[in-house]
Design an enzyme around this catalytic site. Structure first.
Site, PDB file in Angstrom:
ATOM      1  N   LYS A 107       0.755  -1.143   0.140  1.00  0.00           N
ATOM      2  CA  LYS A 107       0.086  -0.006   0.196  1.00  0.00           C
ATOM      3  C   LYS A 107       0.791   1.202  -0.065  1.00  0.00           C
ATOM      4  CE  LYS A 107       0.146  -2.255   4.010  1.00  0.00           C
ATOM      5  NZ  LYS A 107      -0.667  -2.581   5.014  1.00  0.00           N
ATOM      6  N   ILE A 138     -11.823  -7.418   2.139  1.00  0.00           N
ATOM      7  CA  ILE A 138     -13.194  -6.843   1.744  1.00  0.00           C
ATOM      8  C   ILE A 138     -12.745  -6.468   0.301  1.00  0.00           C
ATOM      9  CG2 ILE A 138     -14.888  -5.070   1.850  1.00  0.00           C
ATOM     10  CD1 ILE A 138     -13.915  -4.725   4.709  1.00  0.00           C
ATOM     11  N   ASP A 203      -0.481   4.193   7.593  1.00  0.00           N
ATOM     12  CA  ASP A 203      -0.885   3.153   6.594  1.00  0.00           C
ATOM     13  C   ASP A 203      -2.294   3.426   6.331  1.00  0.00           C
ATOM     14  OD1 ASP A 203      -0.879  -0.040   5.911  1.00  0.00           O
ATOM     15  OD2 ASP A 203      -2.579   0.243   7.105  1.00  0.00           O
ATOM     16  N   LYS A 207      -3.697   3.962   2.386  1.00  0.00           N
ATOM     17  CA  LYS A 207      -4.911   2.948   1.724  1.00  0.00           C
ATOM     18  C   LYS A 207      -5.828   4.193   1.136  1.00  0.00           C
ATOM     19  CE  LYS A 207      -4.051  -0.933   4.871  1.00  0.00           C
ATOM     20  NZ  LYS A 207      -4.288  -1.366   6.188  1.00  0.00           N
TER      21      LYS A 207
HETATM   22  N1  HSE Z   1      -0.869  -3.005   9.203  1.00  0.00           N
HETATM   23  C1  HSE Z   1      -1.992  -3.301   8.266  1.00  0.00           C
HETATM   24  C2  HSE Z   1      -3.345  -3.048   9.184  1.00  0.00           C
HETATM   25  C3  HSE Z   1      -2.110  -4.440   7.712  1.00  0.00           C
HETATM   26  O1  HSE Z   1      -3.277  -3.231  10.495  1.00  0.00           O
HETATM   27  O2  HSE Z   1      -4.343  -2.756   8.604  1.00  0.00           O
HETATM   28  C4  HSE Z   1      -3.142  -4.678   6.755  1.00  0.00           C
HETATM   29  O3  HSE Z   1      -3.161  -3.808   5.733  1.00  0.00           O
END
Ligand code: HSE
Length: 434
Positions: A107, A138, A203, A207
């Site tokens: 990502k 999903i 993160d 995304k």
């Molecule tokens: N570290 C990410 C999370 C893993 O906790 O969502 C999945 O993308």
């Protein structure tokens, strides 16, 4: 066409995979593929960084030389599930140039290099699929891509990071310490190898960057978006949430405003009990889509972990059998929408000292509480005051969005009038004129 012909035409393409990475996702994929012989996809070689680690697979499968995979003409699919985004980008670029399709779970790499990746896909005509890179199990990318017409997608709100959702659930529902909750998230294979990426919201915003592309045709950079993680959310906030019958979640959201532009952010938010996202606990993710005539739709599933992520990788591999590609419809076939920073947010702030809070930046303040240990207020603020300053992340300050957080310019005047009538006297006494 006879039934026989139809069925054989679906199975003509044999997939020979070169796999990069044998961590939580890579090993999961190896196991899942072994249990899915009907797919007719085999892993020919696996490229790993550290040759010395014991692994539950035949030793001859592994190599540390990436070109062994990238230059192997029999390998027609590169599956890349490593966590070094720059190395991943190099692998993907070479794979495209060498005529291979790519399935990726990186990502960070996708968010940071989307424009170049789009360019490369156009030049080489290869498929590049990455369903596992957002919300793991999903199928959110394919849904946004295939189902929702640009004009109909009013808003999306989503929990896209499993680790932070796991930590919030364990801390505030099961009373675990932050440290223990994080250790569990790491042991269960949910967290990034650098968990700061999860906890501080990187993160999730990564995304969100490319989900915005599939939802609205927006191309942006993660650092352009307003975001933070759960690092400042504390027990006091959880207590306030509980008193109001709410939970706290890290929510990525985007809303199409009256002027046709899109407001987006990734921030912690108070969630009411009737909100579908209140149902999303532990490492699960959830996506609430509001569209023209369907009203709300809710997608729910495991957002992290070995098999849930591998299942999405598997689905992408399977889609390659019929040459599936994302068309980026909102970007290429519709008029892409624009992001805007010109909107307001209704926020809760908890803090130790009122002096640290620039209260003159608020349009109005509608709640104010001082308790012995900590204070909090609820007010409406323009997004630029959050984007241009760090004061709301510093000095032990915690910012959490109120349930209906996004306020458009058009709505502001009426809301302000109503709010001043309700709460004006109280906060004027507290703050003087703001
Ligand atoms: N570290 C990410 C999370 C893993 O906790 O969502 C999945 O993308």
């Amino acid at each position: 066409m006879s039934a026989e012909n139809t069925s054989s035409s679906y199975h003509h393409k044999s997939l020979v995979i070169g796999l990069f990475g044998f961590g939580v996702v890579g090993e999961g994929l190896y196991k899942v593929l072994n249990q899915t012989p009907s797919l007719k996809a085999t892993i020919k070689r696996v490229c790993i960084k550290n040759a010395g680690k014991p692994r539950q697979a035949p030793a001859e499968l592994f190599t540390t030389a990436r070109d062994v995979l990238l230059n192997d003409e029999e390998i027609n699919v590169i599956v890349e599930v490593i966590d070094d985004s720059e190395a991943a980008f190099e692998i993907v670029k070479t794979a495209f140039k060498n005529g291979k399709h790519v399935v990726s779970a990186s990502k960070k790499m996708i968010a940071e290099h989307l424009e170049e990746l789009l360019q490369l896909q156009q030049e080489t005509g290869q498929s590049f699929l990455y369903e596992s890179s957002a919300c793991a199990s999903i199928p959110v990318i394919r849904n946004l891509e295939e189902y929702y017409d640009n004009d109909l997608l009013h808003s999306i709100r989503a929990i896209v990071n499993g680790s932070t959702n796991y930590i919030l659930t364990k801390m505030f529902e099961d009373k675990l310490s932050y440290r223990d909750a994080l250790i569990q998230a790491q042991q269960l294979g949910f967290a990034e190898s650098n968990p700061k990426l999860d906890v501080e919201g990187y993160d999730a915003v990564n995304k969100w960057t490319f989900l915005l592309t599939h939802a609205y045709g927006i191309i942006t950079n993660p650092l352009e978006l307003l975001f933070t993680g759960i690092q400042n959310v504390n027990a006091f906030d959880a207590q306030v949430a509980a008193e109001k019958g709410r939970v706290i979640r890290l929510v990525a959201q985007a809303k199409k405003l009256g002027n046709g532009k899109v407001a987006a952010a990734v921030l912690p938010q108070f969630i009411t009990q009737d909100d579908h996202l209140s149902f999303v606990r532990n490492e699960y993710n959830g996506v609430v889509i509001e569209s023209g005539f369907a009203d709300k739709q809710f997608f729910y599933g495991k957002g992290a972990g070995s098999f849930p992520t591998a299942s999405a990788v598997l689905s992408d591999i399977s889609a390659l059998r019929y040459d599936y590609k994302y068309e980026y419809k909102k970007l290429y076939h519709h008029k892409p929408l624009e992001l805007t920073n010109d909107f307001y947010l209704r926020v809760y702030l908890s803090f130790d000292e009122l002096a640290e809070i620039p209260k003159d930046k608020f349009e109005w303040i509608e709640e104010w509480h001082a308790r012995e240990d900590r204070k909090y207020l609820v007010g409406v603020i323009h997004v630029r005051h959050l984007q241009t300053g760090n004061w709301w992340r510093e000095n032990n300050t915690s910012l959490i969005l109120q349930p209906d957080a996004i306020i458009e310019n058009l709505e502001l005047h009426n809301l302000k009038k109503k709010s001043l009538q309700l709460a004006g006297i109280q906060f004027h006494h507290q703050f003087g004129s703001i």
